[in-house]
Design a protein around this motif. Structure first.
Motif, PDB file in Angstrom:
ATOM      1  N   LEU A 156     -11.819  25.412 -16.584  1.00  0.00           N
ATOM      2  CA  LEU A 156     -12.266  25.767 -15.244  1.00  0.00           C
ATOM      3  C   LEU A 156     -12.711  24.552 -14.445  1.00  0.00           C
ATOM      4  O   LEU A 156     -12.843  24.633 -13.228  1.00  0.00           O
ATOM      5  N   LEU A 157     -12.929  23.448 -15.133  1.00  0.00           N
ATOM      6  CA  LEU A 157     -13.281  22.213 -14.433  1.00  0.00           C
ATOM      7  C   LEU A 157     -12.050  21.379 -14.099  1.00  0.00           C
ATOM      8  O   LEU A 157     -12.164  20.348 -13.437  1.00  0.00           O
ATOM      9  N   CYS A 158     -10.885  21.808 -14.543  1.00  0.00           N
ATOM     10  CA  CYS A 158      -9.650  21.102 -14.210  1.00  0.00           C
ATOM     11  C   CYS A 158      -9.300  21.343 -12.745  1.00  0.00           C
ATOM     12  O   CYS A 158      -9.516  22.426 -12.201  1.00  0.00           O
ATOM     13  N   ALA A 159      -8.739  20.316 -12.127  1.00  0.00           N
ATOM     14  CA  ALA A 159      -8.460  20.384 -10.693  1.00  0.00           C
ATOM     15  C   ALA A 159      -7.442  21.454 -10.340  1.00  0.00           C
ATOM     16  O   ALA A 159      -7.386  21.898  -9.192  1.00  0.00           O
ATOM     17  N   ASP A 160      -6.618  21.887 -11.320  1.00  0.00           N
ATOM     18  CA  ASP A 160      -5.586  22.882 -11.020  1.00  0.00           C
ATOM     19  C   ASP A 160      -6.100  24.319 -11.088  1.00  0.00           C
ATOM     20  O   ASP A 160      -5.346  25.251 -10.849  1.00  0.00           O
ATOM     21  N   GLN A 161      -7.372  24.514 -11.429  1.00  0.00           N
ATOM     22  CA  GLN A 161      -7.850  25.861 -11.685  1.00  0.00           C
ATOM     23  C   GLN A 161      -8.098  26.664 -10.417  1.00  0.00           C
ATOM     24  O   GLN A 161      -8.151  26.122  -9.313  1.00  0.00           O
ATOM     25  N   ALA A 168     -16.599  26.988  -6.736  1.00  0.00           N
ATOM     26  CA  ALA A 168     -16.543  25.641  -7.313  1.00  0.00           C
ATOM     27  C   ALA A 168     -17.638  24.753  -6.735  1.00  0.00           C
ATOM     28  O   ALA A 168     -18.210  23.909  -7.444  1.00  0.00           O
ATOM     29  N   ALA A 169     -17.963  24.948  -5.469  1.00  0.00           N
ATOM     30  CA  ALA A 169     -19.000  24.134  -4.834  1.00  0.00           C
ATOM     31  C   ALA A 169     -20.383  24.427  -5.402  1.00  0.00           C
ATOM     32  O   ALA A 169     -21.301  23.603  -5.261  1.00  0.00           O
ATOM     33  N   ARG A 170     -20.542  25.565  -6.042  1.00  0.00           N
ATOM     34  CA  ARG A 170     -21.834  25.932  -6.638  1.00  0.00           C
ATOM     35  C   ARG A 170     -21.988  25.425  -8.070  1.00  0.00           C
ATOM     36  O   ARG A 170     -23.079  25.533  -8.648  1.00  0.00           O
ATOM     37  N   GLN A 211      -6.395  16.548 -14.561  1.00  0.00           N
ATOM     38  CA  GLN A 211      -7.430  15.821 -13.853  1.00  0.00           C
ATOM     39  C   GLN A 211      -8.627  16.747 -13.668  1.00  0.00           C
ATOM     40  O   GLN A 211      -8.462  17.940 -13.397  1.00  0.00           O
ATOM     41  N   PRO A 212      -9.850  16.233 -13.780  1.00  0.00           N
ATOM     42  CA  PRO A 212     -11.033  17.079 -13.605  1.00  0.00           C
ATOM     43  C   PRO A 212     -11.502  17.122 -12.149  1.00  0.00           C
ATOM     44  O   PRO A 212     -11.104  16.295 -11.324  1.00  0.00           O
ATOM     45  N   ARG A 213     -12.332  18.098 -11.862  1.00  0.00           N
ATOM     46  CA  ARG A 213     -13.072  18.102 -10.600  1.00  0.00           C
ATOM     47  C   ARG A 213     -14.106  16.984 -10.686  1.00  0.00           C
ATOM     48  O   ARG A 213     -15.030  17.055 -11.490  1.00  0.00           O
ATOM     49  N   ARG A 214     -13.970  16.004  -9.881  1.00  0.00           N
ATOM     50  CA  ARG A 214     -14.698  14.749 -10.055  1.00  0.00           C
ATOM     51  C   ARG A 214     -16.217  14.888  -9.955  1.00  0.00           C
ATOM     52  O   ARG A 214     -16.974  14.258 -10.695  1.00  0.00           O
ATOM     53  N   ALA A 215     -16.683  15.717  -9.029  1.00  0.00           N
ATOM     54  CA  ALA A 215     -18.098  15.691  -8.668  1.00  0.00           C
ATOM     55  C   ALA A 215     -18.989  16.545  -9.559  1.00  0.00           C
ATOM     56  O   ALA A 215     -20.215  16.479  -9.438  1.00  0.00           O
ATOM     57  N   GLU A 239     -13.465  10.348 -23.275  1.00  0.00           N
ATOM     58  CA  GLU A 239     -12.789   9.098 -22.904  1.00  0.00           C
ATOM     59  C   GLU A 239     -11.755   9.325 -21.811  1.00  0.00           C
ATOM     60  O   GLU A 239     -11.621   8.519 -20.886  1.00  0.00           O
ATOM     61  N   LYS A 240     -11.028  10.441 -21.899  1.00  0.00           N
ATOM     62  CA  LYS A 240      -9.972  10.708 -20.926  1.00  0.00           C
ATOM     63  C   LYS A 240     -10.538  10.963 -19.538  1.00  0.00           C
ATOM     64  O   LYS A 240     -10.005  10.479 -18.533  1.00  0.00           O
ATOM     65  N   TRP A 241     -11.615  11.706 -19.454  1.00  0.00           N
ATOM     66  CA  TRP A 241     -12.153  12.104 -18.154  1.00  0.00           C
ATOM     67  C   TRP A 241     -13.203  11.134 -17.613  1.00  0.00           C
ATOM     68  O   TRP A 241     -13.572  11.234 -16.443  1.00  0.00           O
ATOM     69  N   SER A 242     -13.693  10.226 -18.440  1.00  0.00           N
ATOM     70  CA  SER A 242     -14.766   9.342 -17.973  1.00  0.00           C
ATOM     71  C   SER A 242     -14.322   8.460 -16.815  1.00  0.00           C
ATOM     72  O   SER A 242     -15.141   8.073 -15.970  1.00  0.00           O
ATOM     73  N   ALA A 243     -13.037   8.154 -16.745  1.00  0.00           N
ATOM     74  CA  ALA A 243     -12.533   7.336 -15.643  1.00  0.00           C
ATOM     75  C   ALA A 243     -12.401   8.117 -14.350  1.00  0.00           C
ATOM     76  O   ALA A 243     -12.288   7.526 -13.271  1.00  0.00           O
TER      77      ALA A 243
END
Length: 280
Positions: A156-161, A168-170, A211-215, A239-243
């Motif tokens: 659910l934190l993936c950008a494609d979700q 998501a803003a909450r 890709q994750p939701r960055r914020a 490691e994958k998402w830390s960047a």
């Protein structure tokens, strides 16, 4: 991406086996069910439980919401594990205890299971459950999931979700506990007779492939005494998402295994509850 189904070097059945390495593991489901029934009885007696709220047409597409005494601080959605194959919300009510004590409402959904539906449909179920729970409780939303549930909250934190932008803003914090974030090795596990993952499906439902939701802050939580594959999976996603993420880190809780690690959710003063709720 590599297809794990023909790996000659790792026993992928053993890699995902937890119970055989944890003394007394076979007794735990009965204990969880008993503790959960006790919590539901207390919440119902106090008029602080909404039971079997429907978020879809399927028999299992329902959720419970437990409310604290007094005004709610916001919503915690707790997603159970069971390798996408077993359990429902009634097994895990007891894990709401710690967050309730801090004044948070806790929603626990059931969801459809494999082999009746693929993992992609289970992901959509959990998204729909979060959307529905968010309509019932205002304020910030924190997601926590265990094992397969950890995979689902990470998805659910993936950008494609499909979470709405308003929901998501909450999102204030996502805490996957002892998760599986790369599903490809499951192709070589006996559970795939029910999961029915091919390489395309395994990649599509693996958080590490997205890709994750960055914020949105994320804390990956895992017991330091868990099987090596669960430790590897935690390191891999971190490691994958830390960047890509502004705030992500991992906690390897000393002395905890795949099942004892979730006990922290029952205690208001535990490190897990304090991390989930952002209590310093």
């Amino acid at each position: 991406m590599t297809d794990f189904s023909n790996s000659e070097f790792i026993d992928w059945n053993d890699a995902f086996e937890n119970g055989a390495y944890i003394p007394g593991a076979a007794l735990l489901p009965d204990k969880w069910a008993r503790l959960s029934a006790q919590l539901r009885d207390r919440q119902q007696a106090g008029g602080r439980m909404q039971a079997d709220i429907r978020y879809g047409e399927g028999e299992r597409q329902v959720l419970d919401i437990f409310h604290p005494e007094g005004e709610s601080c916001g919503l915690v959605v707790l997603v159970h594990g069971g390798y996408w194959l077993r359990f429902d919300k009634s097994n895990w009510s007891f894990l709401a205890e710690g967050c309730l004590a801090h004044g948070w409402s806790v929603a626990i959904p059931s969801y459809r299971l494999a082999p009746d539906v693929p993992i992609s449909d289970i992901t959509q179920d959990v998204a729909a459950a979060v959307q529905l729970a968010a309509q019932n409780v205002s304020g910030p939303i924190r997601l926590v999931g265990h094992s397969a549930g950890a995979h689902l909250v990470a998805r659910l934190l993936c950008a494609d979700q499909i979470l709405s932008e308003a929901v998501a803003a909450r999102l204030a914090h996502v805490v996957p506990v002892s998760g599986i974030f790369d599903l490809r090795p499951l192709q070589a596990n006996h559970m795939n007779e029910s999961l029915q993952l091919d390489l395309k499906q395994a990649v599509a439902e693996s958080p590490v492939a997205h890709q994750p939701r960055r914020a949105v802050p994320m804390t990956l939580w895992v017991g330091a005494e868990e099987r090596p594959e669960f430790l590897r999976q935690t390191r891999l996603l971190c490691e994958k998402w830390s960047a890509e993420m502004d705030h992500i880190h991992a906690c390897y809780e000393p002395g905890k295994n795949h099942f004892s690690v979730i006990d922290g959710l029952t205690r208001p003063d535990s490190a897990l509850v304090r991390a989930l709720l952002g209590i310093d």
